[in-house]
Design a protein around this motif. Sequence first.
Motif, PDB file in Angstrom:
ATOM      1  N   PHE A   1       0.833  -1.188   0.000  1.00 48.67           N
ATOM      2  CA  PHE A   1       0.000   0.000   0.000  1.00 48.67           C
ATOM      3  C   PHE A   1       0.877   1.251   0.000  1.00 48.67           C
ATOM      4  N   GLY A   2       0.300   2.342  -0.538  1.00 50.64           N
ATOM      5  CA  GLY A   2       1.046   3.594  -0.573  1.00 50.64           C
ATOM      6  C   GLY A   2       0.135   4.788  -0.700  1.00 50.64           C
ATOM      7  N   ARG A   3       0.630   5.828  -1.372  1.00 46.50           N
ATOM      8  CA  ARG A   3      -0.072   7.117  -1.438  1.00 46.50           C
ATOM      9  C   ARG A   3      -1.164   7.140  -2.503  1.00 46.50           C
ATOM     10  N   GLY A   4      -1.116   6.220  -3.468  1.00 47.74           N
ATOM     11  CA  GLY A   4      -2.195   6.170  -4.438  1.00 47.74           C
ATOM     12  C   GLY A   4      -1.730   6.123  -5.876  1.00 47.74           C
ATOM     13  N   ARG A   5      -2.668   5.803  -6.744  1.00 49.02           N
ATOM     14  CA  ARG A   5      -2.402   5.666  -8.178  1.00 49.02           C
ATOM     15  C   ARG A   5      -1.901   6.982  -8.770  1.00 49.02           C
TER      16      ARG A   5
END
Length: 203
Positions: free
Chosen positions: A142-146
């Motif tokens: 998971f991370g900050r987003g697309r």
Amino acid sequence: MKPTEERIVPEWMKPTNGLLLEHVARYYFAAPYVRGRVLDLACGAGYGTQMVAKLRKKEVEEVIGVDRDRDAVEYARRTYYHPLAHYRVADATDPELPEKLGTFDTVLSFETLEHMPDDRFFVRQLERLLRRGGTLVLSTPFGRGRGIPCKDPFHFHQLTPAEFHELFGGFREKTFFYQRGVTFESACREGVRYPFGIAVCRK
């Protein structure tokens, strides 16, 4: 085969290496879902392909490990032999991949999604590789987003949990799990950060 920061090669690492333990744990987690004809997409060095062939030898017909890195595939053939395991060079983004490989009862793909510029296309590709009633087990950090750059230079982006969940609308059944170290949970607990998401989906 050259070492890279993204490649997990057990013989190059200490048995207590946390990254190695996390990767091995994912294959153990997936093993109960594995049956029939199996694809391990982006298999890397091949240790996981051999693992599931050994763990599920009574439930599988064959396990095919696929990677686009020819050196990795040759290393896997030399190092992780099993009579039910086979290794092939192929690109996960090749639109003709389902025609080249056929379809599968189980598809595994660990830590591949974040390397794809078009994650939606990649999931559709996995759907095409699955037989009706087949199971996909996929993990990603998971991370900050697309579309948002992340610190890892090998990753295009890292999805948020919500973006990750939305990818699997085409599957009949889907269950999500969250990994922290070598442990897996079926629901997020408040105040706990889960670095990895895992989707178990049935076509």
